[in-house]
Scaffold this motif. Structure first.
Motif, PDB file in Angstrom:
ATOM      1  N   ASP A   1      64.187   7.830 -88.377  1.00 28.36           N
ATOM      2  CA  ASP A   1      64.758   8.109 -87.060  1.00 28.36           C
ATOM      3  C   ASP A   1      66.279   8.011 -87.094  1.00 28.36           C
ATOM      4  O   ASP A   1      66.977   8.798 -86.440  1.00 28.36           O
ATOM      5  CB  ASP A   1      64.200   7.123 -86.023  1.00 28.36           C
ATOM      6  CG  ASP A   1      62.714   7.318 -85.784  1.00 28.36           C
ATOM      7  OD1 ASP A   1      62.303   8.451 -85.489  1.00 28.36           O
ATOM      8  OD2 ASP A   1      61.965   6.334 -85.883  1.00 28.36           O
ATOM      9  N   LEU A   2      66.801   7.074 -87.856  1.00 27.84           N
ATOM     10  CA  LEU A   2      68.250   6.953 -87.992  1.00 27.84           C
ATOM     11  C   LEU A   2      68.824   8.175 -88.698  1.00 27.84           C
ATOM     12  O   LEU A   2      69.874   8.700 -88.299  1.00 27.84           O
ATOM     13  CB  LEU A   2      68.597   5.674 -88.757  1.00 27.84           C
ATOM     14  CG  LEU A   2      70.086   5.381 -88.939  1.00 27.84           C
ATOM     15  CD1 LEU A   2      70.796   5.274 -87.605  1.00 27.84           C
ATOM     16  CD2 LEU A   2      70.270   4.098 -89.756  1.00 27.84           C
ATOM     17  N   ARG A   3      68.148   8.640 -89.741  1.00 28.87           N
ATOM     18  CA  ARG A   3      68.603   9.866 -90.413  1.00 28.87           C
ATOM     19  C   ARG A   3      68.618  11.035 -89.434  1.00 28.87           C
ATOM     20  O   ARG A   3      69.555  11.845 -89.437  1.00 28.87           O
ATOM     21  CB  ARG A   3      67.675  10.179 -91.585  1.00 28.87           C
ATOM     22  CG  ARG A   3      67.788   9.244 -92.774  1.00 28.87           C
ATOM     23  CD  ARG A   3      67.084   9.844 -93.977  1.00 28.87           C
ATOM     24  NE  ARG A   3      67.044   8.915 -95.110  1.00 28.87           N
ATOM     25  CZ  ARG A   3      65.989   8.210 -95.463  1.00 28.87           C
ATOM     26  NH1 ARG A   3      64.856   8.321 -94.782  1.00 28.87           N
ATOM     27  NH2 ARG A   3      66.032   7.404 -96.505  1.00 28.87           N
ATOM     28  N   LEU A   4      67.586  11.124 -88.604  1.00 29.16           N
ATOM     29  CA  LEU A   4      67.534  12.196 -87.617  1.00 29.16           C
ATOM     30  C   LEU A   4      68.681  12.068 -86.624  1.00 29.16           C
ATOM     31  O   LEU A   4      69.295  13.074 -86.240  1.00 29.16           O
ATOM     32  CB  LEU A   4      66.192  12.172 -86.885  1.00 29.16           C
ATOM     33  CG  LEU A   4      66.026  13.166 -85.736  1.00 29.16           C
ATOM     34  CD1 LEU A   4      66.213  14.600 -86.221  1.00 29.16           C
ATOM     35  CD2 LEU A   4      64.657  12.989 -85.083  1.00 29.16           C
ATOM     36  N   ALA A   5      68.990  10.857 -86.197  1.00 29.17           N
ATOM     37  CA  ALA A   5      70.112  10.650 -85.272  1.00 29.17           C
ATOM     38  C   ALA A   5      71.413  11.164 -85.863  1.00 29.17           C
ATOM     39  O   ALA A   5      72.247  11.756 -85.157  1.00 29.17           O
ATOM     40  CB  ALA A   5      70.228   9.167 -84.913  1.00 29.17           C
ATOM     41  N   HIS A   6      71.604  10.986 -87.171  1.00 32.04           N
ATOM     42  CA  HIS A   6      72.809  11.514 -87.822  1.00 32.04           C
ATOM     43  C   HIS A   6      72.813  13.044 -87.817  1.00 32.04           C
ATOM     44  O   HIS A   6      73.863  13.663 -87.587  1.00 32.04           O
ATOM     45  CB  HIS A   6      72.899  11.000 -89.260  1.00 32.04           C
ATOM     46  CG  HIS A   6      73.501   9.638 -89.384  1.00 32.04           C
ATOM     47  ND1 HIS A   6      74.851   9.427 -89.494  1.00 32.04           N
ATOM     48  CD2 HIS A   6      72.920   8.405 -89.391  1.00 32.04           C
ATOM     49  CE1 HIS A   6      75.094   8.130 -89.591  1.00 32.04           C
ATOM     50  NE2 HIS A   6      73.933   7.485 -89.525  1.00 32.04           N
ATOM     51  N   VAL A   7      71.671  13.640 -88.045  1.00 32.80           N
ATOM     52  CA  VAL A   7      71.578  15.106 -88.006  1.00 32.80           C
ATOM     53  C   VAL A   7      71.895  15.608 -86.591  1.00 32.80           C
ATOM     54  O   VAL A   7      72.637  16.592 -86.416  1.00 32.80           O
ATOM     55  CB  VAL A   7      70.178  15.570 -88.442  1.00 32.80           C
ATOM     56  CG1 VAL A   7      70.014  17.073 -88.223  1.00 32.80           C
ATOM     57  CG2 VAL A   7      69.941  15.231 -89.908  1.00 32.80           C
ATOM     58  N   LEU A   8      71.362  14.939 -85.592  1.00 34.62           N
ATOM     59  CA  LEU A   8      71.631  15.311 -84.203  1.00 34.62           C
ATOM     60  C   LEU A   8      73.124  15.182 -83.893  1.00 34.62           C
ATOM     61  O   LEU A   8      73.716  16.057 -83.242  1.00 34.62           O
ATOM     62  CB  LEU A   8      70.830  14.420 -83.252  1.00 34.62           C
ATOM     63  CG  LEU A   8      69.309  14.445 -83.368  1.00 34.62           C
ATOM     64  CD1 LEU A   8      68.688  13.407 -82.435  1.00 34.62           C
ATOM     65  CD2 LEU A   8      68.757  15.830 -83.074  1.00 34.62           C
ATOM     66  N   ALA A   9      73.726  14.099 -84.363  1.00 40.26           N
ATOM     67  CA  ALA A   9      75.151  13.879 -84.107  1.00 40.26           C
ATOM     68  C   ALA A   9      76.011  14.915 -84.818  1.00 40.26           C
ATOM     69  O   ALA A   9      77.035  15.361 -84.274  1.00 40.26           O
ATOM     70  CB  ALA A   9      75.544  12.469 -84.528  1.00 40.26           C
ATOM     71  N   ASP A  10      75.615  15.307 -86.021  1.00 41.43           N
ATOM     72  CA  ASP A  10      76.374  16.353 -86.733  1.00 41.43           C
ATOM     73  C   ASP A  10      76.404  17.644 -85.927  1.00 41.43           C
ATOM     74  O   ASP A  10      77.457  18.303 -85.807  1.00 41.43           O
ATOM     75  CB  ASP A  10      75.735  16.622 -88.096  1.00 41.43           C
ATOM     76  CG  ASP A  10      75.944  15.477 -89.088  1.00 41.43           C
ATOM     77  OD1 ASP A  10      76.828  14.640 -88.857  1.00 41.43           O
ATOM     78  OD2 ASP A  10      75.210  15.452 -90.091  1.00 41.43           O
ATOM     79  N   ALA A  11      75.256  18.020 -85.367  1.00 36.20           N
ATOM     80  CA  ALA A  11      75.188  19.247 -84.571  1.00 36.20           C
ATOM     81  C   ALA A  11      76.023  19.111 -83.299  1.00 36.20           C
ATOM     82  O   ALA A  11      76.749  20.042 -82.912  1.00 36.20           O
ATOM     83  CB  ALA A  11      73.733  19.554 -84.224  1.00 36.20           C
ATOM     84  N   ALA A  12      75.922  17.960 -82.647  1.00 33.87           N
ATOM     85  CA  ALA A  12      76.698  17.742 -81.423  1.00 33.87           C
ATOM     86  C   ALA A  12      78.193  17.740 -81.714  1.00 33.87           C
ATOM     87  O   ALA A  12      78.993  18.317 -80.954  1.00 33.87           O
ATOM     88  CB  ALA A  12      76.274  16.429 -80.767  1.00 33.87           C
ATOM     89  N   ASP A  13      78.593  17.090 -82.808  1.00 30.93           N
ATOM     90  CA  ASP A  13      80.020  17.052 -83.161  1.00 30.93           C
ATOM     91  C   ASP A  13      80.587  18.450 -83.360  1.00 30.93           C
ATOM     92  O   ASP A  13      81.711  18.755 -82.919  1.00 30.93           O
ATOM     93  CB  ASP A  13      80.226  16.250 -84.450  1.00 30.93           C
ATOM     94  CG  ASP A  13      80.060  14.754 -84.255  1.00 30.93           C
ATOM     95  OD1 ASP A  13      79.889  14.310 -83.109  1.00 30.93           O
ATOM     96  OD2 ASP A  13      80.084  14.029 -85.275  1.00 30.93           O
TER      97      ASP A  13
END
Length: 266
Positions: free
Chosen positions: A7-19
């Motif tokens: 889930d933490l890895r997914l949060a980083h992927v989500l943040a990359d897209a948002a950034d």
């Protein structure tokens, strides 16, 4: 204890897209800004970032529910992602780089209580990111593979403490202004950094205490996980643990009772 690394890895992927979405429109001369019913601003970038995150969650975690600032709640179940696509929209609109995407995962246990298990704060205009998972500690860096652990300070006397807050607004309406002002006189240093940043500085140990009188769940959930995993304490101004009560107090733990004693409503 469950492992929330995926889930933490997914949060980083989500943040990359948002950034990518938010930085593309940061300081754009044709940025579209509207006023919401609560008189706060919202931009096309807020909505685009949240839509990206929601779309990715539907694909990767279809059984999880989502709560976001711009589009409300979606789904039901014991696992809920809580998203603030741009915390600090007023800064974003004015070209101030202090804003961030906040992503948290909250899980409801058998007791019926919610527990924050993943928190991530990404501030791309500052070139900073912070994150934590339940039992995994708190970290800062550019990625999971390039990270530094963070820890709250060991300051134990209020007169040696640095206190951060967002602004003076809201304290008087809640009957807390006198206590707030007394606190500013009692500490060594005060600064109005605002939004997500004071909580991250508490987690890093560069600030010892911070508080805000008016907040929503999406403003607090990610900060809660990171502060606690860094060894700190995160409660409401009345002392309830977690992102509850519509306000927040965060500290290194050593100064928390003194912080609350000053800021409780009178």
């Amino acid at each position: 204890m469950p492992d929330y690394l995926d889930d933490l890895r997914l949060a980083h992927v989500l943040a990359d897209a948002a950034d990518a979405a938010t930085m593309e429109r940061f300081k754009a001369l044709d940025l579209k800004v509207e006023t919401k019913p609560d008189l706060t601003p919202v931009t096309e970038a807020d909505r685009a970032a949240e839509e990206l995150i929601r779309g990715a969650l539907r694909r990767a975690r279809p059984r999880d529910s989502v709560l976001g600032e711009e589009f409300g709640g979606e789904g039901a179940g014991p696992r809920r992602w809580i998203v603030d696509p741009i915390d600090g929209t007023k800064n974003y609109v004015r070209g101030v780089p202090v804003w961030a995407t906040l992503i948290a995962l909250v899980v409801r246990g058998e007791s019926g209580e919610d527990e924050g298990v993943v928190g991530l704060v990404s501030a791309p205009a500052l070139g900073r990111r912070w994150w934590a998972s339940k039992g995994g500690g708190a970290w800062t860096g550019r990625s999971l593979s390039s990270a530094t652990p963070i820890r709250v300070s060991g300051v134990s006397r209020l007169e040696d403490a640095s206190f951060a807050y967002s602004s003076l607004s809201g304290w008087e309406e809640q009957g807390r202004l006198d206590g707030f002002l007394d606190l500013t006189r009692a500490v060594w240093r005060t600064r109005g950094y605002g939004d997500f940043w004071p909580y991250m500085m508490v987690a890093e140990g560069s600030v010892d205490i911070c508080a805000e009188p008016e907040l929503s769940l999406w403003d607090m959930a990610a900060n809660w996980v990171i502060v606690e995993e860094a060894g700190g304490t995160f409660t409401s101004l009345e002392g309830e643990r977690g992102p509850v009560g519509g306000n927040a107090a965060a500290s290194n733990g050593l100064l928390h009772e003194e912080l609350l004693a000053h800021l409780r409503a009178r």
